[in-house]
Structure formats: structure tokens, C-alpha cells
Scaffold this active site. Sequence first.
Site, PDB file in Angstrom:
ATOM      1  N   GLU A   1       0.844  -1.197   0.000  1.00  0.00           N
ATOM      2  CA  GLU A   1       0.000   0.000   0.000  1.00  0.00           C
ATOM      3  C   GLU A   1       0.884   1.253   0.000  1.00  0.00           C
ATOM      4  OE1 GLU A   1      -2.464  -0.841   3.420  1.00  0.00           O
ATOM      5  OE2 GLU A   1      -3.274  -2.649   2.490  1.00  0.00           O
TER       6      GLU A   1
ATOM      7  N   ARG B   1       2.155  -8.316   0.555  1.00  0.00           N
ATOM      8  CA  ARG B   1       1.319  -7.668   1.579  1.00  0.00           C
ATOM      9  C   ARG B   1       1.854  -7.878   3.003  1.00  0.00           C
ATOM     10  NH1 ARG B   1      -4.318  -7.004   3.192  1.00  0.00           N
ATOM     11  NH2 ARG B   1      -4.750  -8.109   5.109  1.00  0.00           N
TER      12      ARG B   1
ATOM     13  N   TYR C   1      -6.797   0.334   0.136  1.00  0.00           N
ATOM     14  CA  TYR C   1      -7.504   1.480  -0.362  1.00  0.00           C
ATOM     15  C   TYR C   1      -9.004   1.348  -0.031  1.00  0.00           C
ATOM     16  CZ  TYR C   1      -8.749  -1.939  -3.999  1.00  0.00           C
ATOM     17  OH  TYR C   1      -9.194  -3.061  -4.660  1.00  0.00           O
TER      18      TYR C   1
ATOM     19  N   GLU D   1      -8.455   4.098   5.312  1.00  0.00           N
ATOM     20  CA  GLU D   1      -8.157   3.493   4.007  1.00  0.00           C
ATOM     21  C   GLU D   1      -8.153   4.617   2.983  1.00  0.00           C
ATOM     22  OE1 GLU D   1      -7.438   0.353   3.304  1.00  0.00           O
ATOM     23  OE2 GLU D   1      -8.089  -0.791   5.063  1.00  0.00           O
TER      24      GLU D   1
HETATM   25 ZN   LIG Z   1      -3.898  -2.435   4.551  1.00  0.00          ZN
END
Ligand SMILES: [Zn+2]
Length: 446
Positions: free
Chosen positions: A208, A260, A333, A406
Site C-alpha cells: 500500500e 502484503r 484502499y 483506508e
Molecule cells: Zn492495509
Amino acid sequence: MRLALTPVSLLAQSISDFWAIMSSLLLGLLTLLLLQPVVLFAWQDYKDYKLYELKIEGAEEQNLVRKWSKENPLWDFHEPKRNESLLNVMIPPEEAKRFLETLRNYHLEYKVLIEDLAPLVHAQRTENLSKKLFIPWPHIDVLSAFYTHSEINDYLDSLPERFPKRVQVKQFGWSYERRPLKVLTITNGDGRRNKPVILIDGTVHAREWISPSMALYIIQQLLDNYGDNQELLQDYDWVIMPVVNADGYEYTHTDSRYWRKSRRPTSNPDCIGTDINRNFGYEWGHDEGSSSDPCEPIYRGERPFDQPESQVLRDVMLHYKGRLNFYLSLHSYGNYFLLPWGYTSDFPDTYQDMMSVADAGAKAIIYSTNGIYSYGSTYYVLYPTSGDTADFAFGVVNATVAMTMELPAAGFQGFDPWVSHIERLVTESWVGVRAMAAEVIRRYPA
Ligand SMILES: [Zn+2]
């Protein structure tokens, strides 16, 4: 004294400028060329990886997706959301046939969003590397590139010299691969101790990338743009940890853009990494909202806090226990302000107070850019989570307000904005963060 330039000296000046620019361009190109073989060697190119969009309706189909996600660790499902019927999934070429057969067997509707991710991933990588060649170290131009963990650390370390009375860089520990995990404290320099604290973390999830950029942008707003923001530091200190999952984040720069989790091996040699945002020790271990399977993206670890990065963030939080009025974790997001609880459908006693803070952020953003945020408890607005950082901050550290933000989607998978998107994303998000911080300060004066 300034010398007047004659036409001859102007000419000489422009010739020397010309050569200075040319030589820096050539140096840049040479460096980029030299980087290529190294990049190609380690870099996962995502050749023929496809992005699909599935139409998922009802609990039965959601459970089906959950089952497939468990059974097929290489099918990279983006997190399914409550009340939303569309779901993206990234599929590697060797899995494509089996994936499509499965969809057909269950008569699931789908469409191909991207035929081949490789050219897009490559273009983004080249864009970012070439932008950074012209930014002098250790300067950070947040809006012009994405930075690695070590570049961010160098930048943090450069700040005390520029703002000796206002910042402190502290290392709270190490990542699994021994990267130093650093935290920046920002004050207004008045020397008053034990002010209430706003604690912001970023990059719990490696891919992210807008998250560390946002943390850096907040730092620059509070330091370089102090004149516009000094009331935010009058009675409060800000503590910012731009990168929690340092190993995972570095891995997204060097090896695999869509990683991730953390990078610590698990009991299953085929599956590396734990979801740090399911590893925290408050109501840890529920199967609704986390997984005991190391191959799943929401793997919670074998025990709470068995990841060094979770331990460090826990220690940062506990260090400020009693002063922590606002905990904010930056993710992407989806445009959400997510409040406790994640693990249960119950609401905390002070839920409405926290909702007022989220409301201030959502209103400020909609007035500023028309950006729309949804907000409420994680459990209801997004999906159940067990062992997340905000539940721990609220449930154990007694943060007055705890929230996961987010940030908006951008790029082709949502968490992969282009460099050109950074400015729009961080300036809009700052409007929200600023308004929420101001609301916290107003509601809970020092
Ligand atoms: Zn996350």
C-alpha cells in the site's frame, strides 16, 4: 554584491548550464541502465498475470471465495468487502486454466480487467526509479516519487539537524531482517513535556505505497509548513512511524510489487509472512476476521505479537499510554474511516464520540474535493478483523480515538498509484487528517 552579466558572460553561463544539465542527464541514464540487470535478476515481472473482476452475490458465494482463497494461495483475492458485489483477483499464468474452470463450474460471472500486468508494473517501476535519479539525497520530495525504507530512514535522520528543537528520531527496534524501525516525534519546540499525543503509523501492509507517502506528507506539513499548522502542535505532540512492515515494504521495491505480509518464514515452507494487522494481542485469534493458515493473506501468526514489527508498534503505543488521544493507521484502499471494533458487531461505549471525529474528516474532504468516505466500525463498514492494530490501541492502550484510514484507490489494482497520483491523494487525505486532528484537539483539550 551581484555582478552585472554581459552578453558574453551570459552566453558562457548558459553554455556551462547546458553542460551541467547534460552531464547530470547522462549520469542519470547511465545509472538507470546499470540498474536494469540487477532489477531484472530479482524482480518479479508479473508476465501474463491477469486481473479479473468477479461478481459475488450473497453469503454463499462469499464463503466460496473464502474457501478458494484458502485452497489456492496463488490466487490473490483483494479483500472482499461487505455489501459490495464486485471483487478483484490477480491470477498468475500457471493458475489461469484451473481458475477459469472453477468459475465456470460454479457459474460465476467475471470479466478480465487487465490481460497482462507486466507492462504496467514495469512502466510504474521505471517511472519511479527515473524520477528519483534527480532528487538529491537525503532530500525527500514526497510528491515526486515513492521511497524505499532506507531512503525514508535517511530522511528521518536528516531532520534533527534542520529542526533541532522540534523533532526527535527514535529507533524502537528491528524488523525480522534487522532493518531499524524508526519513529519521529514532532513538537512545536516549546519544551512542554507530556502533552497528549497523536500517533500515526503507515505501511503495515507492504504494497500500500500511498501509506508511507502520506506519512511523509504529514511530517512535511507539520515541519516545513508549520506556519499553516501550528495550532495542531500547540497542546499536542505528533508521533509518526512511516514504515511498520519494513521488510515487506522493501520486498515490494526489490522483488515483488504486490507483497502484503511480513517476511518472516512460517511453519509452512511454501508460505512466507504474517499479516501484521491480524497479529495484535487484543481479541487475537478469531477465525472470523483472521486465519490460522500461513498461506492466507490474513494469516494471524502462531501467537499474538510473534512478529518483531508488531512488537515494535505495540511498544510505541504502550510508550504513549495515558497520553494517546488519537491513533491513526494509514492503509489503502477504499475511502474508509474504520473504528473499533473489528472483532465483534458490538460497539464501544464511546463510539459516537469517535464517529464525530470521523464525521469531521469526511465533511472536510467532501467540501474540499467531493471525495466520499464511508465510516463506522470496521466490522460493519468493511469486514470482521481479529487482532488488528486499532482494536489493540483502543482496547488495551486506551486510545481516546482509534482509527484505520483506508486512503483512496489509484493505479490499476487500487494500491499501486502512479507517481502522478501522489499529489492528489495526499493533499486530499491531509484535509481529512487535519480536520480530524483539530476535532480531537477541540474535544479533548490538554
Ligand atoms: Zn492495509
